[in-house]
Write a protein that holds these residues in place. Structure first.
Motif, PDB file in Angstrom:
ATOM      1  N   LYS A  24       0.820  -1.218   0.000  1.00  0.00           N
ATOM      2  CA  LYS A  24       0.000   0.000   0.000  1.00  0.00           C
ATOM      3  C   LYS A  24       0.855   1.270   0.000  1.00  0.00           C
ATOM      4  O   LYS A  24       0.326   2.369  -0.001  1.00  0.00           O
ATOM      5  N   GLU A  69      -7.941  -7.170   6.269  1.00  0.00           N
ATOM      6  CA  GLU A  69      -7.799  -6.142   5.231  1.00  0.00           C
ATOM      7  C   GLU A  69      -8.952  -5.148   5.209  1.00  0.00           C
ATOM      8  O   GLU A  69      -8.733  -3.953   5.036  1.00  0.00           O
ATOM      9  N   GLN A  70     -10.162  -5.615   5.392  1.00  0.00           N
ATOM     10  CA  GLN A  70     -11.313  -4.712   5.369  1.00  0.00           C
ATOM     11  C   GLN A  70     -11.226  -3.700   6.520  1.00  0.00           C
ATOM     12  O   GLN A  70     -11.422  -2.508   6.315  1.00  0.00           O
ATOM     13  N   GLU A  73      -8.447  -1.184   5.762  1.00  0.00           N
ATOM     14  CA  GLU A  73      -8.868  -0.185   4.773  1.00  0.00           C
ATOM     15  C   GLU A  73      -9.769   0.863   5.418  1.00  0.00           C
ATOM     16  O   GLU A  73      -9.626   2.066   5.181  1.00  0.00           O
ATOM     17  N   GLU A  74     -10.699   0.411   6.254  1.00  0.00           N
ATOM     18  CA  GLU A  74     -11.598   1.329   6.952  1.00  0.00           C
ATOM     19  C   GLU A  74     -10.816   2.243   7.890  1.00  0.00           C
ATOM     20  O   GLU A  74     -11.096   3.437   7.992  1.00  0.00           O
TER      21      GLU A  74
END
Length: 85
Positions: A24, A69-70, A73-74
């Motif tokens: 990222k 991962e979710q 990301e949040e």
């Protein structure tokens, strides 16, 4: 954005987490809580997460425990919004 990640060397999820941050292109400080001279990192980890499990991410005060991962990301979105204020 610079992040902190609290890790131990033998943790496969910690290694996966660091690879994710690199992918990222997020600059991070790897805070190895297993090193005896870094007891400050262990103390920070407990203060921020309320526990001693790893990995723990700190994105400008937005804390994520574990590699998901979710949720990561949040947390990035939330940290970015926090920085914009």
């Amino acid at each position: 954005m610079e992040a902190k990640i609290y890790t131990i060397p033998t943790c496969p999820w910690c290694a996966k987490s660091k690879e994710w941050l690199k992918k990222k292109k997020i600059t991070f400080l790897d805070c190895n809580v297993a090193e005896s001279q870094n007891s400050q990192f262990r103390d920070e980890l407990i203060e921020k997460s309320g526990q001693i499990s790893v990995p723990v991410f700190d994105f400008d005060g937005v804390i994520v425990v574990g590699f998901n991962e979710q949720r990561l990301e949040e947390a990035l979105v939330k940290a970015e919004k926090k920085r914009e204020k």
